[in-house]
Write a protein that holds these residues in place. Sequence first.
Motif, PDB file in Angstrom:
ATOM      1  N   ALA A 157       0.825  -1.206   0.000  1.00  0.00           N
ATOM      2  CA  ALA A 157       0.000   0.000   0.000  1.00  0.00           C
ATOM      3  C   ALA A 157       0.858   1.254   0.000  1.00  0.00           C
ATOM      4  CB  ALA A 157      -0.926  -0.013   1.213  1.00  0.00           C
ATOM      5  N   THR A 158       1.930   1.238   0.783  1.00  0.00           N
ATOM      6  CA  THR A 158       2.836   2.386   0.817  1.00  0.00           C
ATOM      7  C   THR A 158       3.494   2.596  -0.537  1.00  0.00           C
ATOM      8  OG1 THR A 158       3.283   2.003   3.165  1.00  0.00           O
ATOM      9  CG2 THR A 158       4.850   3.367   1.958  1.00  0.00           C
ATOM     10  N   ALA A 159       3.893   1.492  -1.181  1.00  0.00           N
ATOM     11  CA  ALA A 159       4.518   1.589  -2.502  1.00  0.00           C
ATOM     12  C   ALA A 159       3.536   2.139  -3.534  1.00  0.00           C
ATOM     13  CB  ALA A 159       5.036   0.221  -2.934  1.00  0.00           C
ATOM     14  N   LEU A 160       2.264   1.749  -3.440  1.00  0.00           N
ATOM     15  CA  LEU A 160       1.250   2.284  -4.350  1.00  0.00           C
ATOM     16  C   LEU A 160       1.084   3.785  -4.158  1.00  0.00           C
ATOM     17  CD1 LEU A 160      -1.553  -0.448  -4.214  1.00  0.00           C
ATOM     18  CD2 LEU A 160      -0.192   0.187  -6.208  1.00  0.00           C
ATOM     19  N   LEU A 161       1.047   4.214  -2.909  1.00  0.00           N
ATOM     20  CA  LEU A 161       0.924   5.643  -2.624  1.00  0.00           C
ATOM     21  C   LEU A 161       2.128   6.417  -3.149  1.00  0.00           C
ATOM     22  CD1 LEU A 161      -0.514   5.462   0.993  1.00  0.00           C
ATOM     23  CD2 LEU A 161      -1.621   6.576  -0.947  1.00  0.00           C
ATOM     24  N   ASP A 162       3.309   5.853  -2.979  1.00  0.00           N
ATOM     25  CA  ASP A 162       4.514   6.522  -3.463  1.00  0.00           C
ATOM     26  C   ASP A 162       4.531   6.598  -4.989  1.00  0.00           C
ATOM     27  OD1 ASP A 162       5.394   6.898  -0.900  1.00  0.00           O
ATOM     28  OD2 ASP A 162       6.701   5.138  -0.875  1.00  0.00           O
ATOM     29  N   ALA A 163       4.018   5.552  -5.650  1.00  0.00           N
ATOM     30  CA  ALA A 163       4.051   5.500  -7.111  1.00  0.00           C
ATOM     31  C   ALA A 163       2.982   6.378  -7.749  1.00  0.00           C
ATOM     32  CB  ALA A 163       3.885   4.057  -7.582  1.00  0.00           C
ATOM     33  N   LEU A 164       1.794   6.438  -7.135  1.00  0.00           N
ATOM     34  CA  LEU A 164       0.655   7.109  -7.769  1.00  0.00           C
ATOM     35  C   LEU A 164       0.247   8.403  -7.084  1.00  0.00           C
ATOM     36  CD1 LEU A 164      -1.626   3.979  -8.400  1.00  0.00           C
ATOM     37  CD2 LEU A 164       0.108   4.965  -9.915  1.00  0.00           C
ATOM     38  N   GLY A 165       0.715   8.615  -5.862  1.00  0.00           N
ATOM     39  CA  GLY A 165       0.271   9.781  -5.116  1.00  0.00           C
ATOM     40  C   GLY A 165      -1.093   9.540  -4.495  1.00  0.00           C
ATOM     41  N   SER A 166      -1.474  10.402  -3.570  1.00  0.00           N
ATOM     42  CA  SER A 166      -2.745  10.209  -2.869  1.00  0.00           C
ATOM     43  C   SER A 166      -3.942  10.298  -3.808  1.00  0.00           C
ATOM     44  CB  SER A 166      -2.886  11.248  -1.754  1.00  0.00           C
ATOM     45  OG  SER A 166      -2.807  12.568  -2.286  1.00  0.00           O
ATOM     46  N   GLU A 167      -3.824  11.086  -4.910  1.00  0.00           N
ATOM     47  CA  GLU A 167      -4.939  11.202  -5.840  1.00  0.00           C
ATOM     48  C   GLU A 167      -5.085   9.962  -6.720  1.00  0.00           C
ATOM     49  OE1 GLU A 167      -1.346  12.371  -8.122  1.00  0.00           O
ATOM     50  OE2 GLU A 167      -2.111  12.733  -6.093  1.00  0.00           O
ATOM     51  N   GLY A 168      -4.086   9.086  -6.695  1.00  0.00           N
ATOM     52  CA  GLY A 168      -4.119   7.894  -7.536  1.00  0.00           C
ATOM     53  C   GLY A 168      -4.483   6.626  -6.797  1.00  0.00           C
ATOM     54  N   VAL A 169      -4.892   6.749  -5.534  1.00  0.00           N
ATOM     55  CA  VAL A 169      -5.257   5.575  -4.735  1.00  0.00           C
ATOM     56  C   VAL A 169      -6.547   5.870  -3.982  1.00  0.00           C
ATOM     57  CG1 VAL A 169      -4.548   3.989  -2.908  1.00  0.00           C
ATOM     58  CG2 VAL A 169      -2.829   4.942  -4.452  1.00  0.00           C
ATOM     59  N   ARG A 170      -7.491   4.931  -4.031  1.00  0.00           N
ATOM     60  CA  ARG A 170      -8.762   5.088  -3.326  1.00  0.00           C
ATOM     61  C   ARG A 170      -9.043   3.851  -2.484  1.00  0.00           C
ATOM     62  NH1 ARG A 170     -12.734   7.244  -8.211  1.00  0.00           N
ATOM     63  NH2 ARG A 170     -11.654   9.223  -8.619  1.00  0.00           N
ATOM     64  N   THR A 171      -9.728   4.064  -1.382  1.00  0.00           N
ATOM     65  CA  THR A 171     -10.128   2.958  -0.512  1.00  0.00           C
ATOM     66  C   THR A 171     -11.493   3.273   0.083  1.00  0.00           C
ATOM     67  OG1 THR A 171      -9.020   4.007   1.375  1.00  0.00           O
ATOM     68  CG2 THR A 171      -7.746   2.392   0.117  1.00  0.00           C
ATOM     69  N   GLY A 172     -11.966   2.388   0.945  1.00  0.00           N
ATOM     70  CA  GLY A 172     -13.203   2.645   1.670  1.00  0.00           C
ATOM     71  C   GLY A 172     -14.411   2.744   0.770  1.00  0.00           C
ATOM     72  N   ALA A 173     -15.221   3.782   0.993  1.00  0.00           N
ATOM     73  CA  ALA A 173     -16.457   3.957   0.234  1.00  0.00           C
ATOM     74  C   ALA A 173     -16.182   4.122  -1.254  1.00  0.00           C
ATOM     75  CB  ALA A 173     -17.228   5.162   0.768  1.00  0.00           C
ATOM     76  N   ALA A 174     -15.063   4.764  -1.601  1.00  0.00           N
ATOM     77  CA  ALA A 174     -14.718   4.942  -3.013  1.00  0.00           C
ATOM     78  C   ALA A 174     -14.442   3.601  -3.680  1.00  0.00           C
ATOM     79  CB  ALA A 174     -13.507   5.858  -3.146  1.00  0.00           C
ATOM     80  N   ALA A 175     -13.835   2.677  -2.946  1.00  0.00           N
ATOM     81  CA  ALA A 175     -13.556   1.352  -3.499  1.00  0.00           C
ATOM     82  C   ALA A 175     -14.837   0.552  -3.681  1.00  0.00           C
ATOM     83  CB  ALA A 175     -12.585   0.603  -2.594  1.00  0.00           C
ATOM     84  N   ALA A 176     -15.841   0.836  -2.862  1.00  0.00           N
ATOM     85  CA  ALA A 176     -17.107   0.102  -2.957  1.00  0.00           C
ATOM     86  C   ALA A 176     -17.797   0.329  -4.296  1.00  0.00           C
ATOM     87  CB  ALA A 176     -18.030   0.508  -1.813  1.00  0.00           C
ATOM     88  N   GLU A 177     -17.491   1.437  -4.961  1.00  0.00           N
ATOM     89  CA  GLU A 177     -18.086   1.715  -6.269  1.00  0.00           C
ATOM     90  C   GLU A 177     -17.618   0.722  -7.332  1.00  0.00           C
ATOM     91  OE1 GLU A 177     -17.158   5.700  -7.284  1.00  0.00           O
ATOM     92  OE2 GLU A 177     -18.001   6.566  -5.446  1.00  0.00           O
TER      93      GLU A 177
END
Length: 249
Positions: A28-48
Amino acid sequence: MQPREDLSRAGERGARLVTGSGVGTDTATALLDALGSEGVRTGAAAAEYRLGDAEPAVVALPRDEEGVSRVLALAWESGLAVVPWGGGAHQTVGRPPTRYDVALDLRRLNGIVAYEPADMTATVQAGIRLADLHTRLGDAGQFWPLDPSLADRATVGGVVAADLNGPLRCRYGTVRDLVLGVRVAHADGTVTKAGARVVKNATAYNLTRLYAGSHGTLGVLLEATLRLQPRPAVEEGWWLAGGTVETCH
């Protein structure tokens, strides 16, 4: 190298990201580093991005080919299952995934890479919507002659991956006839290409047709080179009404 405090903050963000999920903190940390906070979603956004009973722990939204490759490489190293996602218009076509850890949303890859009106070919990124593509091509009086349902949401990558065709196939052919070449990112992040950007190409095996209808099982479509056609000057339709189903037959 990042300063120690930056690495610490990234680790904390990764830990918050994967709380209660099957995605490891390091990934998860590597994903955040690679894509930035705007490039990773979780929680309710992932439910979509839910498919049946399956819901991803993380949604990755890369903005370029390198980002897609990095996400796949990280998932490969961590043993995570990835589901490519275009417009979501036909995501239920085919068998549902048995595992679903990461949704890979490609809608930020929505540009036209090359357009040759004289050759009637266009190379586009997989995340461009079919409706937007036709708007761009309309200025030159051309179009990609496929008319699947929900064209306002469907992306080119999704249309190719799901082999979606409409009534126009009777006149112009199917997806396999109208895609000249593709760029694909494979499960380990390796990028390959098949076909070419020209209409006449007789080099080696025609793997482009293999990717059409593969539903993302052979790789994630990054780009497609399309065979275009002149847009008809006039389009007409007919409405036939019948009193009962039997009379319509």
